[in-house]
Design a protein around this motif. Structure first.
Motif, PDB file in Angstrom:
ATOM      1  N   LEU A  44       0.815  -1.217   0.000  1.00  0.00           N
ATOM      2  CA  LEU A  44       0.000   0.000   0.000  1.00  0.00           C
ATOM      3  C   LEU A  44       0.850   1.270   0.000  1.00  0.00           C
ATOM      4  N   VAL A  45       2.144   1.149   0.305  1.00  0.00           N
ATOM      5  CA  VAL A  45       2.996   2.345   0.317  1.00  0.00           C
ATOM      6  C   VAL A  45       3.833   2.336  -0.966  1.00  0.00           C
ATOM      7  N   LYS A  46       5.031   1.780  -0.935  1.00  0.00           N
ATOM      8  CA  LYS A  46       5.835   1.790  -2.160  1.00  0.00           C
ATOM      9  C   LYS A  46       5.096   1.085  -3.307  1.00  0.00           C
ATOM     10  N   GLY A  47       4.208   0.170  -2.976  1.00  0.00           N
ATOM     11  CA  GLY A  47       3.471  -0.540  -4.014  1.00  0.00           C
ATOM     12  C   GLY A  47       2.225   0.195  -4.486  1.00  0.00           C
ATOM     13  N   ALA A  48       1.924   1.364  -3.927  1.00  0.00           N
ATOM     14  CA  ALA A  48       0.730   2.098  -4.367  1.00  0.00           C
ATOM     15  C   ALA A  48       0.816   3.571  -3.941  1.00  0.00           C
ATOM     16  N   ALA A  49       0.282   3.896  -2.770  1.00  0.00           N
ATOM     17  CA  ALA A  49       0.116   5.293  -2.379  1.00  0.00           C
ATOM     18  C   ALA A  49       1.450   6.007  -2.162  1.00  0.00           C
ATOM     19  N   GLY A  50       2.420   5.320  -1.577  1.00  0.00           N
ATOM     20  CA  GLY A  50       3.711   5.959  -1.323  1.00  0.00           C
ATOM     21  C   GLY A  50       4.409   6.328  -2.621  1.00  0.00           C
TER      22      GLY A  50
END
Lengths: 351, 351, 351, 351
Positions: free
Chosen positions: D320-326
Motif C-alpha cells: 500500500l505504500v511503495k506498491g501504491a500510495a507511497g
C-alpha cells in the motif's frame, strides 16, 4: 492391538502423533517420552489432552522402551537416533524415525548439510525412506523407516510423476515452498515469537536448507540420474500447512510441441489415481493449505504456461500430518499389515 | 444406519456437520441442501471435500426431503424453519434446527430481539432446547430440537452449576464473550473481510445481541426466577473458538464468608463430573480456545476473587463443534438412541 | 534540540520509542542501551532501522548516560530503575520510566503485587504518574515521570470521567481487557510462540495481574476514596492493540432514573473535548484497536443498558504508542515545554 | 501548497493516500471521491480518520474536480480513467493514475490481458511509467503518470540492475510473489473473507496474472529486447506486504565462472546506492515484509547458488505504500519539484 512408544512426545509432531494414535483402532500408546518434561503429566504440557491422556512423561531410554513396545516413533532432534541405535533395538522393535538421521543414503551428503557426524552409518543402507506412495512395498518389510521431511514430502510428490515419466527437465526444477510456523518446532526461540512471525513473510535457509539433498536424492532416483534443484523455504504466518510452488521446463515432444494438459494429467493419474491420500485436483483448481488442514491429504494442481514452455506445479499438505505424524502412522500401518488408511480417514477441517 | 439431510449445507456450520457426519458410523447424508449452489458439486464449494463427497447441492424443499430421511438439520437463517414447519413434516422426520427459531419459549421476546414475526408459534412449546447436558432426557423423546447458539452454549454451561446451586447472584452476572470469525458466517460482507478483522479487536451488538434472551431464559430456569444479564460479544482475529469470561458476585455463607474453592469445584463436579464433553480444568488452569479446537469439548475454569467477593468463570469451546454442529450431532445421538459420543470423539487439534 | 538516551532500546517499547523519536523535531537519540546486544549494530537487531539508525548498542550505565543527555527513557524490567536511581542522576537528567517502579505510591502495595523489594522508596513521593490527560500540570515540573502501564492507561481513561463525576459506582467496576501480544515483550518464552498464540484466546493473570493496583490507585484518586476492581487481561492473536470493555452500575438520579446518553456524553466531553489524543466516538460507534494502530489515540465509546442499569464503556489504544512509547514522548514534550503533540501526529494505519 | 483530489478515496490505497498526504507539508486534500459513499462522512467509512478528516465523500466528476486541484490521484478500477480522460483535463491538472490503464505501452497487450477495450489509446504514448528509481527524469515533466502495480514495483526493482547489466539471463527469470490481502481491495468478496484467508496459503492467477505483461515490458526495456517471465502471485494471511522471490540463471563470465557476490553487489549499488527508498541489505540478510511495513522502502537481498548456477533475489515492500500510495506521492513530489522524500520519511513499524 500393538503397543507404541513415542520419544519426543511433547514436540508439535509428537503431540500430533498422539492425536492420531488416539483415533487408531490397533494401537495403544505405552510411553510418552519427553526429556524436558519427565514425570510431568502429559496433559499439563498439552492441555488439549486433558481427560484424554492420563500418563506422565517418561525419559528417552530406548533400551527400556524397546522391551515394552512393538514400534517406537522417534520425533527427536537430528542425531538422537543415530546416537543410540543398535542391532539389539531393531531385533526387539520396529522404529519409525521422524528425524533426518536415516533419510539420506550418502553419509557424506548428510554430514555436509547437517554439519554433524553420523554415529550409525551401518544402518543407513537398511533404512527405508518412508514415502509411502513411492516406497510402499519396501516399507512393508522394513525394521527401520526414515519418515520423510515435511517440505520434502510435499516437494517430491508434487513433481514425482513428471520427473519419473520424463515430462520435465529435472535440472530446471525450482521449488519455492511456504510453510506454517509449526514446522519450526516448539522451542522458545526469538524468530518464532508471535510478533516476529505474524504479519510477516520471509525466505530463510536460501540455497542451504537441509531438505534440499533429501529432495535431490529422491528425485534423482525417479530421474535415473543425479538431480540438483533450487529449494527455497519461506515462513508464513499460519500454524499449519505447506504449499510448494514448483517450476520446470517441459520436455518438448518430437514435433517440438509441449505436452498437453491431458498428457500431464495422465502422468499424475498413472501414479496417484489409486492413492487415497494424494488428490490431483480438477483442471484449473489450485491447492490451498486450508483445504487439507488436519488431514493426511496432499492436494496437487498444475498449470502449463505455453508462453515460457514451463509448467507450474503446486502441492499442499498439512506439515504435521502428511508431512510428519500422519505419514508416520501410514508407515506403521504398512509395517504391521493394517489397513493403510486406518486412523487417517480425517476429513480436512474448514475453516 | 439412519439417513440425514442438511438444509444450509454450504454455510460454515453446514460444512462442519458434513465433516462430523462423515465420521459417524450410524448416519448417511442423503441431501446437501444449498439454495445458493443448487446443482453445483458440493466439493467445488468446499474443496476440502474433494474425493470425499461426490454429491451435488440440492434445494431446500423440506417436503421432498422429509420423505427421504430420518433427520433433517436446518442450518439456515432465522425464520426459515418457522416459515415452512408443519405437523406433516414432524410426523415424517425429526428436525434439529441450528437457527434460533425455536430456542426461545416466549414468542414476544423472540420477536422483539429478532425483529421478525414468528410464523409457527404453535410448535414452540413442543420444541426441546437441545443443551444436552441440561436437557438430555427431554431431547431423547423430542421431534423438534432447537440446537443452542454458540455463545449461549458457552455462556450457560460456564455458569449453570453456580446459578443452579445458588452460589452466585444471577443479577450480577456479566458475560464478556470473545468469538472467532466463523461465527459470523460465510456471507460476503465488508466487516468480515480479512483486512477488517485481522489485527483487530472490537465489541459488537453491545446490550443488543440476540443471544442475550436465550441465555437469560435458560439461566432463569436454573435460578428459578427471571434473570437479566449483560452479555457483550467481541470479534477476535481467529477462525474458530469462543471464550466467555463471566463475572458474578458470590453468595456469602451464613457466617459472611465466601464459598471456598472446594465448594465451587464440588458444584461444578456435581453437574459435570460424568459429562464427557465438559472438562472442568484443574485449579488455576485457564481455558484456551486452542485447546478445544476441532472437538466437542467445553473447558471450564474459575477463580475466586476474595478482594471483590466475585468469581471469574471462564469457558471455552469450538463455536462450530460444541457451539453448533457437534452439539447437533450429540442431539441426534440422543434422539436415535446412539452412543451419545458417537462421531464426536475428536481429539482437539493443536496447534 | 535535546539529547535523549534509551535504556532497554531493543525491547518492543524501546524500538517504538526509536521510531517515534526519529520523527520528533526536537530530539536526538544519543544512546541505544541494550544489555543483551552490547556493541551490536542496532539495525541488525531491528532490521527496520537499516540505513536509519547507524549506532551500536550500548550498556545500561545510567551514570555515564546521565552525563550526556537531557532525558533518559528506561524501558526496562521491574526493579531496574529503583535499583540504580539516586539524587545525582536526577540532578543531571530527567527520567521517564516505562517500568512500574514508580507508578504506585504505596510501597507495600507495590511489593505485594510485584513480589520484589523496592530499592528506592525515597523517590516514590516525587515521581509523577505520567497519565498526561489527568496529571498534565504535575508532569511539567517533574524530574521523574512514571509512565503508566498499557492496560492501565486504557482502563483508567475509559472510566475516568464517569468515576470523577460520580456517574458510576466504582465498586461495581469490572474491566475485561484484551491485548495484542507485543505487550508480552520480546523475550523468547514458550507461551509467546506464534503457534501458541495464533488461533487462540485466553485470559491470564486472573485476579492477580499487576496492573490492578495501579488502576485502583488512580481511580481511587478520581473517586475520592479507595476503589477495588476486577481486572482481567486476555491475550489476543494480534501484534498491537488493547481493547478494554468495562462494566459498571450507573448511579441513579434523585428521581430513580438512569443518567441519559447526553449526560454521560457531557461528562466525557468535559474532560476530553480538548484532548487531542482522546477521541470520544459518535453515538453507537464502538472502538476497534485497528482504528488507532500506530497512533497515540485512545478511542472511547459507551452504551447504556437500561435493562440492567449498567453502562458498558469501551476504550481502545495501541499498547506500544499511547500505552507505552507514545505516552512517554508526550510526557517528554510536557517536561521540556515542547508542543504536546510534537512527534505524535500519527495517522492510524489501516488496514 | 498545492491542492489534490482523490478519486477512489475509500479503497485501501485511497485511504493510504489520505494517511500519507496528511503528513505532507505541501499538499491539501480538497476532494475525497467515492462513488459508493457519496455524501457520507469520510471518517465514518474509515474511523481511523475520526477528528482528522471532517470532509464528506464526493462523486467521481473529474471535470469538476480538475477545476479545483493541481493533481488528481485516480485509485480506481481498470478502465475508469481511460473512459473519461481528455486533453482538457490534462491541461488543467496533473493526473497520477494508480490503475493499470496507462502502464502498458502496447494497447493490444493491455486489451488481451485486461479483457477490456482501451478507451483512450491516444494518451498511452504520453503517459510516463512512474517507477521513480528508473524513470525519475521523465516523471518530472509528465502530465500523466501511470503509477506501477504493487507486484510489479517489487518484482522489477528486485531484478532490474542484474537485467540491465546483463548479469542474469532474463529468459530464465521466475518470479514467485507473495502478497498480503489488502492487495485484493476492499470489495466484499467471498475469497477475501477472514475465514477463507486466515490460516491459508494459495497461488492464484497462475500464468495469467495481469501484472505479468507490465513486468515483462519494463524488464524488456532494461534488457534491450523482449522478455517473457513466469510470474506467480500468492495470497498470504497478513494485511500488508509483498515478498518477491526471484530465480534466474547467472550469466557466466568469459572464463566460465559465475559472477561473484561482490560483482552482483556492485551492480545493485550502481543503481541503488543513492536511492533513499531502496535498501540493499547486508550480505546474507533476507528481506522480510514486516521490516518495511508502513514505509516507502523496498528491501532487497540475494544469494548466489553455486550448485545450480542461479541467483535467488528477494525483494520486499509494503504494497500500500511503495506498491501504491507511497510511490504515487513520490511521483507527485517529482511532478511538482518537492523534495522527493517529502511526506515519505516513514520509519517502518515493528512489530
Amino acid at each position: 492391538m500393538i503397543k507404541a512408544g513415542i520419544i519426543g512426545a511433547t514436540g508439535y509432531a509428537g503431540n500430533e502423533l498422539v492425536r492420531l494414535l488416539m483415533g487408531h483402532k490397533e494401537v495403544e500408546i505405552k510411553w510418552y517420552g519427553s526429556r524436558s518434561y519427565i514425570d510431568q503429566k502429559y496433559a499439563e504440557v498439552y492441555q488439549n489432552m486433558f481427560e484424554i491422556v492420563d500418563d506422565v512423561c517418561m525419559d528417552d531410554n530406548m533400551e527400556a522402551l524397546a522391551e515394552q513396545v512393538d514400534v517406537i516413533f522417534t520425533a527427536t532432534p537430528q542425531g538422537f537416533l543415530a546416537g543410540v541405535l543398535n542391532e539389539g533395538l531393531l531385533e526387539k522393535t520396529k522404529i519409525i524415525d521422524l528425524s533426518a538421521d536415516f533419510r539420506i543414503k550418502d553419509v557424506a551428503v548428510y554430514e555436509k548439510w547437517y554439519k554433524i557426524e553420523h554415529k550409525s552409518p551401518q544402518f543407513i543402507g537398511e533404512a527405508v525412506y518412508g514415502l509411502c506412495e513411492v516406497n510402499r512395498d519396501k516399507v512393508k518389510n522394513a525394521r527401520l523407516v526414515a519418515n520423510p521431511g515435511c517440505y520434502t514430502t510435499c516437494s517430491i510428490l508434487t513433481a514425482y510423476p513428471l520427473v519419473k515419466e520424463g515430462l520435465i527437465d529435472p535440472d530446471t526444477l525450482i521449488i519455492d515452498a511456504k510453510s506454517g510456523t509449526s514446522g519450526a518446532g516448539r522451542g522458545a526461540k526469538l524468530p518464532n515469537l508471535f510478533c516476529e512471525v505474524n504479519e510477516n513473510m520471509k525466505a530463510y535457509g536460501v540455497t542451504s536448507h537441509r531438505h534440499t539433498p533429501e529432495i535431490e536424492e529422491q528425485l534423482g532416483y525417479a530421474a535415473g540420474r543425479p538431480v540438483v534443484v533450487n529449494f527455497t523455504p519461506h515462513l508464513v504466518p499460519m500454524n499449519r500447512g505447506i504449499l510448494a510452488t514448483e517450476y520446470a521446463t517441459l520436455t518438448k515432444k518430437a514435433d517440438g510441441s509441449l505436452p498437453s494438459y491431458e498428457e500431464i494429467k495422465a502422468a499424475y493419474d498413472k501414479y496417484y489415481a489409486k492413492e487415497k491420500f494424494v488428490r490431483v485436483l480438477p483442471k484449473d483448481a489450485c491447492p490451498e493449505t486450508k483445504w487439507v488442514e488436519g488431514s493426511n491429504y496432499v492436494d496437487i494442481g498444475f498449470k502449463i504456461d505455453e508462453r515460457t514452455g514451463r509448467i507450474v506445479m503446486m502441492g499442499a499438505l498439512d506439515n504435521l500430518v502428511k508431512g510428519a505424524a500422519g505419514q508416520a502412522v501410514q508407515n506403521m500401518n504398512l509395517l504391521f499389515g493394517f489397513d493403510e488408511a486406518e486412523g487417517l480417514c480425517l476429513v480436512p477441517m474448514f475453516p
